[in-house]
Design an enzyme around this catalytic site. Structure first.
Site, PDB file in Angstrom:
ATOM      1  N   CYS A 173     -28.592  22.075  -7.116  1.00 46.02           N
ATOM      2  CA  CYS A 173     -29.186  20.772  -6.815  1.00 46.02           C
ATOM      3  C   CYS A 173     -30.626  20.945  -6.375  1.00 46.02           C
ATOM      4  O   CYS A 173     -31.142  22.063  -6.259  1.00 46.02           O
ATOM      5  CB  CYS A 173     -28.388  20.065  -5.719  1.00 46.02           C
ATOM      6  SG  CYS A 173     -28.338  20.994  -4.164  1.00 46.02           S
ATOM      7  N   ASP A 232       2.812  45.000 -15.164  1.00 41.63           N
ATOM      8  CA  ASP A 232       3.303  43.643 -15.368  1.00 41.63           C
ATOM      9  C   ASP A 232       4.499  43.773 -16.320  1.00 41.63           C
ATOM     10  O   ASP A 232       4.638  44.787 -17.008  1.00 41.63           O
ATOM     11  CB  ASP A 232       2.200  42.793 -15.984  1.00 41.63           C
ATOM     12  CG  ASP A 232       2.694  41.413 -16.380  1.00 41.63           C
ATOM     13  OD1 ASP A 232       3.339  40.753 -15.562  1.00 41.63           O
ATOM     14  OD2 ASP A 232       2.459  41.028 -17.545  1.00 41.63           O
ATOM     15  N   ASP A 253      -3.067  38.466 -14.698  1.00 39.70           N
ATOM     16  CA  ASP A 253      -3.128  39.873 -14.286  1.00 39.70           C
ATOM     17  C   ASP A 253      -4.542  40.310 -13.907  1.00 39.70           C
ATOM     18  O   ASP A 253      -4.715  41.387 -13.327  1.00 39.70           O
ATOM     19  CB  ASP A 253      -2.624  40.786 -15.413  1.00 39.70           C
ATOM     20  CG  ASP A 253      -1.155  40.558 -15.730  1.00 39.70           C
ATOM     21  OD1 ASP A 253      -0.388  40.316 -14.784  1.00 39.70           O
ATOM     22  OD2 ASP A 253      -0.792  40.601 -16.920  1.00 39.70           O
TER      23      ASP A 253
END
Length: 803
Positions: free
Chosen positions: A16, A486, A691
């Site tokens: 801004c 995983d 992950d």
């Protein structure tokens, strides 16, 4: 009068007008800044300053809470010969305002420079030139394989000439122990040695003089000083010896040292070229032209003219020019050099193809989906180049040693000269021993030890589908003591399949035919699993009448006059049926985390026909991968968001040590951090967006091929195939490469620690010292090249197992 300099500085984080004002005020406080005006739209600030120094401006922006983006470029540097040269180039670049990092790779003769703001290539090249070396933007003057071969041929001709000229000077020395005196006349020795010293050895004087002008030293300076001393001593002896007597000359020492060093540099260049063979092999995969299809007509066009969405015809045996999707035709693709996959991969409509892979025996029409730097091949080349350009942390020790190496050798040579004179030796003996010290000292081996091993290791890893992003990941990976996986998409296929089934009455084929008939035409994942099993067993499926979906329960239809239904437990309860003899099995399979489907008959009889349990099948090679990790003494962990039953079933099937189930994506990184706090060096293996935090939190992140770009970006190592067996292979090549680095550094240090004292105490003459120096560099690079013979120790691809 100081003139003001105006330039634009990119700034990140401004959102801004208030941010813009804060940046302007921060910059206006910097001494010398006369104006600072932010353009919020372009995220740049126009600065007018009388100082011209960039670093205070960057620090002011960062202190205000904003960032100046780092941008990198690569320079090819000519004239570097040793670790001292590499260090000097880095220090020269780091003095340039705005340069945050400079990393020289002596083996590839390139330097990667990271600059805050917009890099000025001219200024960077000027800094390298002022340090005594040549430089240009890498890629701005592309060197083909032919150019490199031509340079090697020139070096070979120089070496042959030097050896031929030095041979008549050295060979008579071999006959002296046998009573043969074949020494050439002094004037002939002078003519031969002068050509070697000042024509063929001119490169040492030029490079040494540049080093002196830059206030530093390098290997060339040591060679130039040492051989010049031997040559000068020979001239003095020739002049001082009375007429008619044979002077004691050392022309053969200076000539032989130069010839042997030139031979060593030539062999070193040949070996270094082999370390970059992986990059050249990948670059050679890029076709230069493509057959574009427009309105049914084929046009042979340069690759640069292709656009996304263009249709390309690929004939049998040709390389795919682009990444794309097959629109028409069937074939196979040989992707061995890209993904390391040794077997051809079947391709048909809807399948993706990778640029650089070889088409098999079918004609394919391919729609272009990626071009230029966005192709898989280009990204692979970038990753390998980045890894080879990076420095391993262990290299910092070498850098510190190289800064003082040449000055220290010069001091030792002077002390050797003074020590022998004080001990009562003749000036001739003292000078020859000092020359031997100068000649045997070799910073080249130190400089090549790490980059040569990294280039060879990352290159051979890439050929087998293992992309190592940076040298730090390579160095850490050899210490990994625990691997966290995983589950879905990493150890399992991510697609449901039939894990268990049981038919009341024992006819499993009939059960499958009935279930498959009900599921014909359905795109539901469980339906695809049933139909896939039917297809694998070549089961013929009959037509079903009155088929309709039962929302939230399953599907029903009429087959051979019987009303059948396939669905979940709610379907069973709504039909008023009990599991009966299947109750125990259903309970056990649910405990494993399986999804159950019941096949029932509702008319003319009401009965349960059978039960299906669906699960995520293990990827091929998953069991072998875990067995290989156990064999390496590495612990294994499973971190998944799936239910405990499913996670424990996978862990039992694979022999995983520890299970963390029902872990939210945001908590995966915390789980990895907890493992690290327990003292483990953790590698995290995953493939999904969820992950990425865990991959970044681990000591080493390993992204599976076929996963998301986010996962690959967060990981230090990317596996081009979704084959779990590449995980232990990646850790193995890391250990092998790091072992080579340590071997090389050991021999480089030992060589100098032993060789220099031997020369100082008079146990080595300059010729032997020169030969030893040449051999040291060649041996280091040759040792690194042994990595090219590495192959993953995993077994051939096997039939998929089930869990």
């Amino acid at each position: 009068m100081t003139h003001a300099t105006t330039f634009d500085l990119p700034v990140t984080g401004m959102t801004c007008a208030s941010c813009a004002g804060r940046v302007e005020r921060a910059l206006q406080k910097v001494p010398g800044v006369t104006r600072a005006q932010v353009n919020l739209a372009s995220e740049q600030v126009r600065i007018e300053t009388r100082d011209g120094a960039l670093q205070p401006l960057i620090e002011a922006v960062e202190k205000a809470g904003y960032g100046v983006p780092l941008q990198s470029l690569e320079l090819a540097v000519d004239g570097m010969t040793c670790a001292s040269c590499a260090g000097r180039v880095e220090r020269a670049l780091l003095k340039v305002p705005g340069v945050r990092r400079a990393s020289v790779n002596l083996a590839s003769e390139r330097v990667r420079v990271e600059v805050a703001g917009l890099p000025d290539a001219g200024t960077l090249i000027g800094a390298v030139t002022a340090a005594g070396y040549g430089a240009h933007l890498a890629g701005a003057q592309p060197a083909s394989a032919g150019d490199a071969d031509a340079r090697l041929r020139r070096e070979r001709r120089t070496v042959i000439a030097a050896l031929l000229l030095a041979a008549p000077l050295v060979l008579p020395m071999l006959g002296m122990p046998f009573g043969h005196h074949w020494m050439l006349p002094a004037w002939m020795q002078f003519l031969l040695a002068t050509q070697v010293q000042f024509l063929l050895g001119a490169r040492f004087y030029v490079a040494g003089w540049k080093a002196v002008r830059a206030g530093a030293g390098n290997m060339d300076l040591l060679v130039a000083l040492g051989t010049s001393a031997g040559y000068g001593l020979s001239l003095y002896q020739w002049w001082a010896t009375p007429a008619g007597q044979m002077p004691h000359l050392y022309f053969e020492a200076s000539a032989a040292v130069i010839a042997l060093v030139l031979l060593g540099k030539y062999l070193e260049s040949r070996a270094k070229r082999q370390t970059s063979a992986a990059i050249r092999a990948l670059e050679a995969l890029r076709p230069e032209r493509a057959m574009r299809v427009v309105d049914g007509r084929e046009q042979d066009v340069p690759l640069a003219e292709l656009r996304l969405g263009d249709l390309v015809r690929v004939r049998p045996g040709e390389r795919f020019p682009v990444d794309g999707e097959v629109i028409e035709g069937e074939s196979q693709a040989d992707e061995a050099l890209i993904s390391g996959e040794s077997l051809p991969v079947a391709k048909g409509p809807g399948d993706g193809v990778t640029g650089g892979a070889i088409n098999g025996d079918g004609r394919l029409l391919v729609r272009t989906t990626a071009l230029g730097s966005e192709t898989v091949l280009a990204r692979i080349i970038r990753l390998v180049e980045d890894a080879q350009a990076a420095k391993a942390p262990i290299q910092k020790l070498v850098d510190r040693v190289s800064q003082v190496f040449v000055p220290a050798v010069l001091v030792v040579a002077l002390l050797t000269l003074a020590g022998w004179l004080l001990a009562g030796a003749s000036a001739e003996v003292a000078l020859i021993n000092a020359v031997a010290v100068l000649v045997i000292a070799c910073p080249c081996a130190l400089g090549l030890a790490t980059p040569a091993a990294i280039m060879a290791g990352t290159g051979v890893a890439a050929r087998h589908g293992i992309l190592i992003k940076d040298a730090e990941a390579l160095e850490i990976a050899h210490r990994v003591s625990a691997v966290a996986f995983d589950k879905t998409g990493t150890l399992t296929s991510g697609e449901p399949r039939i894990v268990h089934l049981h038919a009341v009455g024992g006819d499993e084929a009939a059960l499958l035919r009935q279930a498959g008939a009900l599921q014909r035409g359905s795109e539901h994942p469980l339906a695809r699993a049933v139909l896939g099993r039917c297809e694998a067993l070549n089961l013929a499926l009959d037509e079903v009448a009155d088929s309709r979906s039962l929302t939230g329960r399953g599907i029903e239809g009429r087959l051979d006059g019987r009303a059948l239904a396939l669905g979940n437990r709610r379907l069973l309860e709504d039909a008023g049926l009990q599991p009966g003899e299947l109750a125990e099995r259903a309970q056990a399979w649910e405990a494993e985390g399986r999804t159950l489907s019941w096949l029932i008959e509702t008319s003319p009889q009401r009965r349960v026909l059978g039960l299906f349990a669906f699960g995520d099948g293990l990827k091929e090679g998953a069991a072998e991968a875990l067995a290989a990790l156990r064999g390496q003494g590495i612990g294994s962990h499973l971190i998944t968001g799936d239910n405990r039953g499913s996670a424990r079933a996978v862990a039992r099937a694979l022999g995983i040590d520890d299970v963390h189930a029902e872990v939210l994506p945001a908590d995966k990184a915390a789980t990895v951090a907890a493992l690290k706090q327990g003292g483990a060096v953790v590698a995290m293996v995953g493939d999904g967006i969820n992950d990425a935090p865990a991959l970044a939190a681990a000591d080493v992140g390993i992204a599976m091929g076929g996963g998301t770009d986010v996962a690959m970006h967060a990981a230090g190592i990317t596996l081009m195939r979704g084959d779990p067996r590449l995980v232990p292979a990646a850790l193995e090549i890391s250990r092998r490469t790091y072992s080579k680095i340590r071997q090389n550094l050991f021999w480089a240090f030992i060589y100098n620690l032993v060789g220099i004292p031997l020369a100082a105490f008079g146990f080595l003459n300059p010729v032997v010292a020169g030969a030893a120096m040449a051999l040291s560099s060649v041996s280091v690079v040759s040792n690194a090249l042994l990595l090219k013979r590495w192959k993953p120790a995993t077994a051939p691809r096997a039939q998929e197992s089930r869990a």
